[in-house]
Design a protein around this motif. Structure first.
Motif, PDB file in Angstrom:
ATOM      1  N   ARG A 132      -9.198   7.784   5.925  1.00 30.62           N
ATOM      2  CA  ARG A 132      -9.281   7.345   4.510  1.00 30.62           C
ATOM      3  C   ARG A 132      -8.579   7.770   3.398  1.00 30.62           C
ATOM      4  O   ARG A 132      -8.661   7.549   2.241  1.00 30.62           O
ATOM      5  CB  ARG A 132     -10.852   6.929   4.311  1.00 30.62           C
ATOM      6  N   ILE A 179     -15.885  -0.341  -0.501  1.00 31.72           N
ATOM      7  CA  ILE A 179     -14.783   0.173  -1.036  1.00 31.72           C
ATOM      8  C   ILE A 179     -14.533  -0.331  -2.088  1.00 31.72           C
ATOM      9  O   ILE A 179     -14.641  -1.531  -2.539  1.00 31.72           O
ATOM     10  CB  ILE A 179     -13.587  -0.192  -0.002  1.00 31.72           C
ATOM     11  N   ASP A 180     -14.185   0.395  -3.412  1.00 31.89           N
ATOM     12  CA  ASP A 180     -13.785  -0.044  -4.615  1.00 31.89           C
ATOM     13  C   ASP A 180     -14.728  -1.011  -5.356  1.00 31.89           C
ATOM     14  O   ASP A 180     -14.471  -1.999  -5.372  1.00 31.89           O
ATOM     15  CB  ASP A 180     -12.337  -0.561  -4.586  1.00 31.89           C
ATOM     16  N   ARG A 197      -6.263  -1.519   9.237  1.00 30.68           N
ATOM     17  CA  ARG A 197      -6.327  -0.165   9.256  1.00 30.68           C
ATOM     18  C   ARG A 197      -4.892   0.487   9.373  1.00 30.68           C
ATOM     19  O   ARG A 197      -4.341   0.196  10.544  1.00 30.68           O
ATOM     20  CB  ARG A 197      -7.093   0.542  10.100  1.00 30.68           C
ATOM     21  N   GLY A 256      -3.489   3.003  -3.213  1.00 30.60           N
ATOM     22  CA  GLY A 256      -3.717   4.134  -2.161  1.00 30.60           C
ATOM     23  C   GLY A 256      -3.067   5.201  -2.320  1.00 30.60           C
ATOM     24  O   GLY A 256      -3.128   6.109  -1.443  1.00 30.60           O
ATOM     25  N   ARG A 282     -11.065  -6.720  -0.058  1.00 30.42           N
ATOM     26  CA  ARG A 282      -9.768  -6.830   0.694  1.00 30.42           C
ATOM     27  C   ARG A 282      -9.657  -6.586   2.075  1.00 30.42           C
ATOM     28  O   ARG A 282     -10.327  -5.744   2.528  1.00 30.42           O
ATOM     29  CB  ARG A 282      -9.127  -5.268   0.055  1.00 30.42           C
ATOM     30  N   THR A 311      -3.655   5.459   3.455  1.00 30.04           N
ATOM     31  CA  THR A 311      -3.832   4.962   2.223  1.00 30.04           C
ATOM     32  C   THR A 311      -5.279   5.165   1.736  1.00 30.04           C
ATOM     33  O   THR A 311      -6.149   4.619   2.670  1.00 30.04           O
ATOM     34  CB  THR A 311      -3.762   3.354   2.278  1.00 30.04           C
ATOM     35  N   TYR A 312      -5.492   5.537   0.682  1.00 32.19           N
ATOM     36  CA  TYR A 312      -6.865   6.127   0.225  1.00 32.19           C
ATOM     37  C   TYR A 312      -7.590   4.885   0.048  1.00 32.19           C
ATOM     38  O   TYR A 312      -7.256   4.159  -0.598  1.00 32.19           O
ATOM     39  CB  TYR A 312      -6.600   6.649  -1.145  1.00 32.19           C
ATOM     40  N   GLU A 313      -8.915   4.895   0.544  1.00 37.33           N
ATOM     41  CA  GLU A 313      -9.950   4.095   0.360  1.00 37.33           C
ATOM     42  C   GLU A 313     -10.758   4.734  -0.364  1.00 37.33           C
ATOM     43  O   GLU A 313     -11.407   5.752  -0.105  1.00 37.33           O
ATOM     44  CB  GLU A 313     -10.495   3.590   1.709  1.00 37.33           C
ATOM     45  N   ASN A 314     -11.263   3.985  -1.496  1.00 42.97           N
ATOM     46  CA  ASN A 314     -12.295   4.718  -2.625  1.00 42.97           C
ATOM     47  C   ASN A 314     -13.645   4.310  -2.209  1.00 42.97           C
ATOM     48  O   ASN A 314     -14.254   3.363  -2.736  1.00 42.97           O
ATOM     49  CB  ASN A 314     -11.856   4.278  -4.086  1.00 42.97           C
ATOM     50  N   GLU A 365       0.914  -1.244  -0.062  1.00 46.77           N
ATOM     51  CA  GLU A 365       0.072  -0.072   0.029  1.00 46.77           C
ATOM     52  C   GLU A 365       0.969   1.170  -0.065  1.00 46.77           C
ATOM     53  O   GLU A 365       1.927   1.370   0.850  1.00 46.77           O
ATOM     54  CB  GLU A 365      -0.913   0.076   1.310  1.00 46.77           C
ATOM     55  N   ARG A 408      -7.923  -5.802   4.999  1.00 41.91           N
ATOM     56  CA  ARG A 408      -6.745  -4.822   5.484  1.00 41.91           C
ATOM     57  C   ARG A 408      -6.864  -4.488   7.086  1.00 41.91           C
ATOM     58  O   ARG A 408      -7.848  -4.286   7.459  1.00 41.91           O
ATOM     59  CB  ARG A 408      -6.525  -3.646   4.829  1.00 41.91           C
TER      60      ARG A 408
END
Length: 492
Positions: free
Chosen positions: A296, A431-432, A442, A393, A438, A273-276, A266, A440
Motif C-alpha cells: 500500500r 481508503i481516503d 491491486r 498515489g 474506488r 500506488t499509495y493508499e491512504n 495511478e 481498483r
C-alpha cells in the motif's frame, strides 16, 4: 475578477554575519506564488479518481490563473455563461513599495498545486542568497525558476532609483510543464514595484519597464545546483531506490492505458500506488509493533543512525517536484536515462558543493541521487508536490529507526491516549475517507514494468534486513539524539 488572501508577515532582515560577502538586506518582503482553479480541489480530485476523469482526462489540470500574494486578473470574457463580475485591470492590483538605495530581500514561496513559475523583476538582476532555507553564494540571475514547494531569497538592489520610479515583478507560469490545455489562462501575473519612502503619496501610474529576453517556457528545471559550498558524506551505508512510473489511461479514450486493467490513472513508486488508510496511519502501525503493508506504500527503512543515498528515477511521466518531509537532503548527482546497482556504486558524486534542500524537480526520463543522514526517528513522507499526483498515489515514505518509534508506546503496550483518540472514531479499513469509493485492481496483481527495484510485500519491521538495495557501506559517526517526527502519521 480577483481573489485576494492574507499573506504572512515578512521575516527579519538577514544579518551581515550570515553572508559576509554580501551586504545585509534593509527591507524584506514575502512573494507568495500559487495557482488558482475555478473548481475546488475536491471536485478535481474526485473526478481524477473516477472513470470519467476531469474534463475527460486523468492528467493534472491547468489552472485558470496564477496568483501573486493572493491577487490576479482573470479575463472575464472566458467566464462561464451566466456568471457576472467586474473586470479588473492592473491599476486594481495591489502594489509593493520599497525605499531607494535599499537592499530588498524578496522571499519567493511557491505554494501552488501544479506549475513551475519563473519570477523576475524588470531591468533588475536578483541575487539568490537562499534556497529552501540553505544559504547560497550570491548569484545574479535574470529569472528564478520556482518549482512547487520551493523557496528562494533573491536580493533586489534599488540603488540609483528615485522616488516615483516603478517597474514590474513578473510571475510567469512555465506552460511547457502542462499536460492539459490552458485555453483561458494568462500565464503571466505582473505586480508593480514602486520606489517610495514611508508617507509618500504617489499616483498609480503604470510602469514602462521592459522584461528580460530570457525564455519563460521550456524544460521544467530547477536552479543550478552548484551555487552553494557545503560538504556531504563521501559514502553512504546504504543506497535505496524510488522508481516513479504510472499505470492506467491518460484520457478516457486511451485504449493502451485502459488495457492495464484500471479505468483511471495511478502514479506509482516502485510499482506501488499509495493508499491512504487515514484512520490507521503508518506511524500508528509502527508504534503498535505491526508490520506495515508494503503493498500500500513504497517504503524505505533506515534501521540505525546512518548515511543513506536514495536514487529517484522518473521512468514514465512528466516532471515531478519530489519532496521529502523531516530531513533535508543533498543533491549529489543527476543525469538522463536510468541507472542500475552496478552503475550506482561507481557514480562520481558531488560531495564538495551539493545543494541542500527538501524539494527537487525531476524531468521525465532522468534520475537523481540524493544523500542524507538518517538521524530523526519517524515516518517521513516522500511525495510529488503536484497535489493531483499525490491524490493519484505518487506517495511513499522514509522510515527511520522503527525500534525507536515503538518506544512511543505506553507501559501497557498501547498508543498514548491522546494519539489513539485521534483515529478512534474512524473505520481503519476505509481508503481516503470523504472521497468517492474506488474500485481498483491491486497493483501487485497487474503486470509491471521491469523496474530496477521492487519492494518486498512482506514484513519490513520484524527483521533488521532492509528491503532496498544496499550498494556500499561505510561507518558514520552518530550525530545526536533526535525527536520523533512524522510525515505519515496524522488522521484525516
Amino acid at each position: 475578477m480577483k481573489n485576494q488572501q492574507v499573506c504572512p508577515p515578512s521575516p527579519r532582515p538577514l544579518l551581515d554575519s550570515t553572508f559576509p560577502d554580501f551586504p545585509s538586506s534593509s527591507a524584506s518582503q514575502i512573494i507568495f506564488i500559487n495557482d488558482w482553479y475555478h473548481d475546488t480541489t475536491d471536485t478535481i480530485v474526485n473526478s481524477l479518481l473516477s472513470s470519467q476523469g476531469y474534463n475527460s482526462s486523468f492528467v493534472a489540470p491547468s489552472p485558470q490563473s496564477g496568483l501573486v500574494n493572493g491577487a490576479a486578473i482573470y479575463n472575464c470574457r472566458f467566464a462561464e455563461p451566466g456568471l457576472t463580475g467586474e473586470q479588473k485591470a492592473q491599476r486594481d492590483m495591489p502594489e509593493l513599495r520599497f525605499p531607494p538605495d535599499a537592499r530588498v530581500r524578496l522571499r519567493f514561496v511557491n505554494a501552488g498545486a501544479h506549475p513551475v513559475n519563473w519570477v523576475s523583476v524588470d531591468e533588475h538582476e536578483l541575487y539568490i542568497i537562499e534556497a529552501d532555507n540553505t544559504p547560497t553564494l550570491p548569484v545574479p540571475v535574470h529569472r528564478i525558476s520556482v518549482n512547487v514547494a520551493h523557496r528562494y531569497s533573491g536580493v533586489l538592489l534599488t540603488s540609483g532609483r528615485r522616488i516615483g520610479d516603478s517597474f514590474y515583478l513578473r510571475a510567469q507560469i512555465n506552460t511547457a510543464c502542462f499536460g492539459a490545455g490552458f485555453p483561458d489562462l494568462d500565464p503571466q501575473t505582473p505586480l508593480i514595484f514602486r520606489i517610495a519612502d514611508e508617507g509618500h503619496r504617489l499616483a498609480k501610474t503604470l510602469p514602462r519597464s521592459r522584461d528580460w529576453n530570457d525564455p519563460t517556457t521550456g524544460n521544467c528545471t530547477d536552479l543550478d545546483e552548484t551555487v552553494v559550498v557545503q560538504h556531504a558524506p563521501p559514502q553512504a551505508e546504504q543506497i535505496s531506490v524510488f522508481n516513479s512510473s504510472r499505470i492506467g489511461p491518460l484520457t478516457t479514450t486511451d485504449e493502451a492505458g485502459l488495457s492495464d486493467g484500471i479505468s483511471f490513472l495511478e502514479w506509482t513508486l516502485n510499482n506501488i500506488t499509495y493508499e491512504n488508510f487515514a484512520y490507521t496511519p503508518l506511524l500508528h502501525q509502527i508504534v503498535r509493533g505491526e508490520d506495515p503493508n508494503t503493498g500500500r506504500i513504497a517504503l524505505i527503512t533506515a534501521w540505525n543512525v546512518e548515511t543513506v543515498d536514495i536514487v529517484i528515477q522518473n521512468l514514465n511521466g512528466p516532471e515531478h517536484p519530489f519532496h521529502l518531509h523531516g530531513k533535508p537532503f543533498w543533491i549529489m548527482a543527476r543525469s538522463q536515462g536510468s541507472v542500475g546497482p552496478e552503475t550506482i556504486a561507481s557514480l562520481d558524486l558531488n560531495t564538495y558543493n551539493p545543494l541542500l534542500r527538501d524539494t527537487l524537480g525531476l524531468p521525465s526520463g532522468e534520475w537523481v541521487l540524493i544523500g542524507l543522514v538518517a538521524d530523526v526517528p519517524g515516518v517521513h513522507a516522500f511525495h510529488c508536490h503536484i497535489v493531483f499526483h499525490q491524490a493519484q498515489g505518487l506517495f511513499g515514505a522514509l522510515m527511520i529507526q522503527p525500534d525507536v518509534i515503538r518506544k512511543l508506546q505506553d507501559p501497557g503496550g498501547e498508543l498514548p491516549g491522546a494519539l489513539a483518540l485521534l483515529c478512534a472514531q474512524g473505520n481503519p479499513n476505509v481508503i481516503d475517507p470523504g472521497r468517492r469509493g474506488r474500485l481498483r485492481k491491486r497493483l501487485f496483481d497487474l503486470p509491471h514494468l521491469d523496474l530496477l527495484h521492487r519492494h518486498s510485500k512482506t514484513s519490513t519491521t520484524t527483521s533488521p534486513q532492509p528491503t532496498h538495495t544496499v550498494v556500499h557501506a561505510q561507518q558514520h559517526d552518530k550525530l545526536h539524539d533526535a525527536t520523533i517526527r512524522s510525515g505519515v502519521g496524522e488522521c484525516s
